[in-house]
Motif scaffolding. Sequence first.
Motif, PDB file in Angstrom:
ATOM      1  N   LYS A  80      -2.057  -8.065  11.956  1.00 15.42           N
ATOM      2  CA  LYS A  80      -0.589  -8.041  12.007  1.00 15.42           C
ATOM      3  C   LYS A  80      -0.055  -9.254  12.780  1.00 15.42           C
ATOM      4  N   ASN A  87       5.781   8.973   6.162  1.00 14.80           N
ATOM      5  CA  ASN A  87       5.124   9.098   4.870  1.00 14.80           C
ATOM      6  C   ASN A  87       5.432  10.434   4.189  1.00 14.80           C
ATOM      7  N   ASN A 118       6.295  -2.041  10.397  1.00 12.74           N
ATOM      8  CA  ASN A 118       6.217  -0.592  10.159  1.00 12.74           C
ATOM      9  C   ASN A 118       5.032   0.014  10.915  1.00 12.74           C
ATOM     10  N   GLY A 176       0.822  -1.223   0.000  1.00 11.52           N
ATOM     11  CA  GLY A 176       0.000   0.000   0.000  1.00 11.52           C
ATOM     12  C   GLY A 176       0.845   1.257   0.000  1.00 11.52           C
ATOM     13  N   LEU A 177       0.240   2.306   0.556  1.00 12.41           N
ATOM     14  CA  LEU A 177       0.877   3.622   0.590  1.00 12.41           C
ATOM     15  C   LEU A 177       2.316   3.535   1.118  1.00 12.41           C
ATOM     16  N   MET A 178       2.507   2.878   2.267  1.00 13.54           N
ATOM     17  CA  MET A 178       3.833   2.807   2.880  1.00 13.54           C
ATOM     18  C   MET A 178       4.685   1.705   2.251  1.00 13.54           C
ATOM     19  N   PHE A 229       8.828   3.845   9.301  1.00 16.07           N
ATOM     20  CA  PHE A 229       9.129   4.858   8.282  1.00 16.07           C
ATOM     21  C   PHE A 229       8.066   5.947   8.360  1.00 16.07           C
ATOM     22  N   GLU A 272      -3.089  -1.138   9.906  1.00 13.62           N
ATOM     23  CA  GLU A 272      -2.845  -1.009  11.348  1.00 13.62           C
ATOM     24  C   GLU A 272      -3.965  -1.698  12.153  1.00 13.62           C
ATOM     25  N   SER A 300       2.578   2.104  13.178  1.00 12.12           N
ATOM     26  CA  SER A 300       2.706   3.495  13.614  1.00 12.12           C
ATOM     27  C   SER A 300       2.620   3.603  15.130  1.00 12.12           C
ATOM     28  N   ASP A 343       1.857  -8.661  -1.696  1.00 14.60           N
ATOM     29  CA  ASP A 343       0.551  -8.180  -1.221  1.00 14.60           C
ATOM     30  C   ASP A 343      -0.458  -9.296  -1.473  1.00 14.60           C
ATOM     31  N   ALA A 344      -1.462  -9.390  -0.584  1.00 17.75           N
ATOM     32  CA  ALA A 344      -2.465 -10.439  -0.748  1.00 17.75           C
ATOM     33  C   ALA A 344      -3.391 -10.129  -1.930  1.00 17.75           C
ATOM     34  N   PHE A 345      -3.378  -8.870  -2.380  1.00 17.10           N
ATOM     35  CA  PHE A 345      -4.324  -8.464  -3.419  1.00 17.10           C
ATOM     36  C   PHE A 345      -3.591  -8.030  -4.692  1.00 17.10           C
ATOM     37  N   VAL A 362       1.271  -4.013   6.518  1.00 21.47           N
ATOM     38  CA  VAL A 362      -0.159  -4.244   6.262  1.00 21.47           C
ATOM     39  C   VAL A 362      -0.952  -3.289   7.152  1.00 21.47           C
TER      40      VAL A 362
HETATM   41  N1  LIG Z   1      -0.060   5.998   6.020  1.00 27.51           N
HETATM   42  C1  LIG Z   1       0.852   6.551   6.753  1.00 27.51           C
HETATM   43  O1  LIG Z   1       1.035   7.791   6.738  1.00 27.51           O
HETATM   44  C2  LIG Z   1       1.734   5.693   7.606  1.00 27.51           C
HETATM   45  C3  LIG Z   1       2.938   6.219   8.102  1.00 27.51           C
HETATM   46  C4  LIG Z   1       3.777   5.388   8.872  1.00 27.51           C
HETATM   47  C5  LIG Z   1       3.380   4.080   9.143  1.00 27.51           C
HETATM   48  N2  LIG Z   1       2.174   3.610   8.658  1.00 27.51           N
HETATM   49  C6  LIG Z   1       1.831   2.220   8.973  1.00 27.51           C
HETATM   50  O2  LIG Z   1       2.151   1.424   7.858  1.00 27.51           O
HETATM   51  C7  LIG Z   1       1.256   0.330   7.784  1.00 27.51           C
HETATM   52  C8  LIG Z   1       0.577   0.332   6.412  1.00 27.51           C
HETATM   53  O3  LIG Z   1      -0.121   1.538   6.242  1.00 27.51           O
HETATM   54  P1  LIG Z   1      -0.543   2.045   4.802  1.00 27.51           P
HETATM   55  O4  LIG Z   1      -0.960   3.461   4.984  1.00 27.51           O
HETATM   56  O5  LIG Z   1       0.490   1.718   3.825  1.00 27.51           O
HETATM   57  O6  LIG Z   1      -1.827   1.171   4.550  1.00 27.51           O
HETATM   58  P2  LIG Z   1      -2.495   0.774   3.143  1.00 27.51           P
HETATM   59  O7  LIG Z   1      -3.891   0.433   3.455  1.00 27.51           O
HETATM   60  O8  LIG Z   1      -2.230   1.832   2.140  1.00 27.51           O
HETATM   61  O9  LIG Z   1      -1.684  -0.531   2.692  1.00 27.51           O
HETATM   62  C9  LIG Z   1      -1.823  -1.777   3.290  1.00 27.51           C
HETATM   63  C10 LIG Z   1      -1.590  -2.860   2.253  1.00 27.51           C
HETATM   64  O10 LIG Z   1      -1.578  -4.118   2.895  1.00 27.51           O
HETATM   65  C11 LIG Z   1      -2.232  -5.040   2.034  1.00 27.51           C
HETATM   66  N3  LIG Z   1      -2.675  -6.182   2.818  1.00 27.51           N
HETATM   67  C12 LIG Z   1      -3.756  -6.309   3.626  1.00 27.51           C
HETATM   68  N4  LIG Z   1      -3.778  -7.519   4.207  1.00 27.51           N
HETATM   69  C13 LIG Z   1      -2.673  -8.172   3.769  1.00 27.51           C
HETATM   70  C14 LIG Z   1      -2.135  -9.470   4.021  1.00 27.51           C
HETATM   71  N5  LIG Z   1      -2.721 -10.317   4.866  1.00 27.51           N
HETATM   72  N6  LIG Z   1      -0.999  -9.823   3.399  1.00 27.51           N
HETATM   73  C15 LIG Z   1      -0.391  -8.989   2.524  1.00 27.51           C
HETATM   74  N7  LIG Z   1      -0.871  -7.743   2.259  1.00 27.51           N
HETATM   75  C16 LIG Z   1      -1.976  -7.331   2.880  1.00 27.51           C
HETATM   76  C17 LIG Z   1      -3.355  -4.250   1.406  1.00 27.51           C
HETATM   77  O11 LIG Z   1      -3.778  -4.850   0.219  1.00 27.51           O
HETATM   78  C18 LIG Z   1      -2.682  -2.905   1.186  1.00 27.51           C
HETATM   79  O12 LIG Z   1      -2.092  -2.840  -0.096  1.00 27.51           O
HETATM   80  C19 LIG Z   1       0.293   0.494   8.931  1.00 27.51           C
HETATM   81  O13 LIG Z   1       0.728  -0.244  10.023  1.00 27.51           O
HETATM   82  C20 LIG Z   1       0.374   1.988   9.228  1.00 27.51           C
HETATM   83  O14 LIG Z   1       0.035   2.307  10.557  1.00 27.51           O
HETATM   84  C21 LIG Z   1       1.370   4.381   7.893  1.00 27.51           C
END
Ligand SMILES: NC(=O)c1ccc[n+]([C@@H]2O[C@H](COP(=O)([O-])OP(=O)(O)OC[C@H]3O[C@@H](n4cnc5c(N)ncnc54)[C@H](O)[C@@H]3O)[C@@H](O)[C@H]2O)c1
Length: 666
Positions: free
Chosen positions: A98, A144, A118, A12-14, A142, A93, A120, A33-35, A91
């Motif tokens: 997790k 964002n 990763n 995803g985003l991170m 990390f 939060e 938060s 990624d699962a998807f 994945v």
């Molecule tokens: N968004 C932020 O600003 C930020 C900053 C620092 C840390 N984080 C942390 O990073 C982590 C991810 O956040 P994000 O914003 O990237 O979320 P996101 O929703 O953008 O991405 C999560 C990804 O995980 C995938 N996923 C879900 N279940 C899965 C599984 N069982 N196996 C494999 N992949 C799976 C989803 O398809 C998705 O692509 C979280 O713990 C979040 O707290 C986020």
Amino acid sequence: MDIKEVTVVGAGLMGHGIAEVVALAGLKVNLEDAFPEALEKARASIRNSLSRMVKSGKLTQEQADKVFAGMNFTTDLKGAVSSSDMIIEAVPEIPDLKVKLLREVSQNCRQDAIIASNTSNIRISTLAQEVSNPQRLLGLHFFNPPVVLKLVEVIKSDKTSDEVFEETYQFSKKIGKTPIKVLKDTPGFVVNRINAPESLLFCQILDKGLARPEEVDAFGKSQGLPMGPYELMDYVGIDTVVHSLNYYRDALDKEYGKCSYFNQFMDRKELGLKSGKGFYVWENGKALIPKASPSTVIDLMDVLSVEINESAKIIEEGIAKPADIEIGVKLGMNRPFGPISVAEGLTNAEIKRKLQKLSEKFDTKIFYPTKSIEEGKLRELLSGKVAREKDAPASEKAREVGTAQGSEGEPVSLRKDVENKVAYLILSNTRNNLINSDVLEGIERHLKALWNDKEINVIVLRGEGKNFSAGAQLTQFFSGPMDFAENARLGERTFRLLSEVPKITIAEMKGHVLGGGFELSTWCDIRVSTPDAIIGFPEVTLGLVPGWGGSQRLAKLLGMSRAAYLILTGERFDGKFAHEVGLVSKLFPAESIELETDRLAQDLAVRIAPVSAAMAKKLIYKGSEVSADNGLEMESIAMGLLYGTEDLKEGISAFLQKRKPDYKGR
Ligand SMILES: NC(=O)c1ccc[n+]([C@@H]2O[C@H](COP(=O)([O-])OP(=O)(O)OC[C@H]3O[C@@H](n4cnc5c(N)ncnc54)[C@H](O)[C@@H]3O)[C@@H](O)[C@H]2O)c1
């Protein structure tokens, strides 16, 4: 271990950003990624990002292609983790998700692989519940967007091995990041935990109907913030803020659950930028913020005090060191300064008062001053002199506490050598003896105490350590131009006391004698220096002028021509030059300057009649401000006053009897 292959789980985003960072460092990366649709999106985002780097000249097309070719996109978790040296989980939060995923990773990866999360906010110990090798699990947080922001928090749980912690810290540097060490896994770690009480405060302001979001945001922008707090919450997502507050309520302090205002946005699915509406309506990536006058319900000091309080708690609990907290907040929140340098520029009393008022106003214990602030020991805590809970062996704790008591933690201490009639004002604020309002207050208090002290005839200003003083503490917080002007006045008023106190004052210049530190020396009657002292007024190179009397004093001491050159060029010069131009009266070798200054001070303290010294100072400094006629008149009146003194009688008798005088100062 040399980490060569990394798997990132969750694209995803991170996750996609972390994978790109690792690939850019030249390592082999699997992004899982699962998807499949998430992987497709990640692939396109990484391609775009690399193309932007090629366009801006950061990479050649060949390098970009090589980075991309080193990335393997997959939905096969077992295959992706089986040969990796490190697995980073990103994945959503959701604790249960997790925990389950990390168990699966630990069952399928190499037993010597490092597993990082990763997360938060979630404690690493919570995530470690079901992994087969918890000593190899830690947090690697990390920020964002990962490709842009330099900060990573490396988080140790009570089970993480020292070796894994250190290897991951070094790995973070290797991939171009600036890591900070989080020594215990508190919820939110460092940066998000410092943010937590602020989120609560901003929720309570709305809950209590004290101001509207646009009013508080207008205030935030008037203070130079790029975004107000509510605009920022809309930007990151109100759901993210609410989830974090709920987690802190359950894992840190139930008071985080006392504000419910944000929940209504969750019910209405108004989450900010991502849903097009939150506190504000969002169009084309911009918030449409109604015009409003800045709110006066809080001031910047309130917010900074809350941050300082939470930072102090983090240090007290042994979670992170002050230097890491400072770096974390600066890089993680994109600020020019962090809470530690702000705290160094404020007094403990100011911060304590602010926090007590906030705690009362919002009926919230979280804002109440933490132990070290409550006990007036913030400065020692920041300098590492206060023993932290469970952070040091008992013997070390005792030593640290002893040091703090010995120096009383004062930024300026007074030592009286009554036998030799000399007093020492010793600057010991931060490593470079920077001058802030605490230092000014200390100088004023001690000078006033010495004013009519008949036991002391000479006052020496000395810096603890290698430097006299490297200048004013530039990170000290000021609320506006008037506040800043008043600080200049305070410095001028305080320093002027050195030229008015009826004692001989000596500045002992060594190491850095810059800016405010140099100004301080110019107000003394006599300056002694080491030949290699580094002296100068850098103010004009920073957009300032010497503001504690330096622009006036230097011209008096050296004449306008030399003063103009030294102030307008900001040029540094050494003690030897200062001696040649008459600014410094005596040069002493660096290794014996304290001894030589002591000798000079002790000699003057008994050889010079104190009444004569007091009168001569007035004639030199005040007499030079008036016409020659009036100055000469002052001189003859001074002679008349001295005529009746015991010191004059003693001076003449001692001279005639060829003995040392014993002056009484009357
Ligand atoms: N968004 C932020 O600003 C930020 C900053 C620092 C840390 N984080 C942390 O990073 C982590 C991810 O956040 P994000 O914003 O990237 O979320 P996101 O929703 O953008 O991405 C999560 C990804 O995980 C995938 N996923 C879900 N279940 C899965 C599984 N069982 N196996 C494999 N992949 C799976 C989803 O398809 C998705 O692509 C979280 O713990 C979040 O707290 C986020």
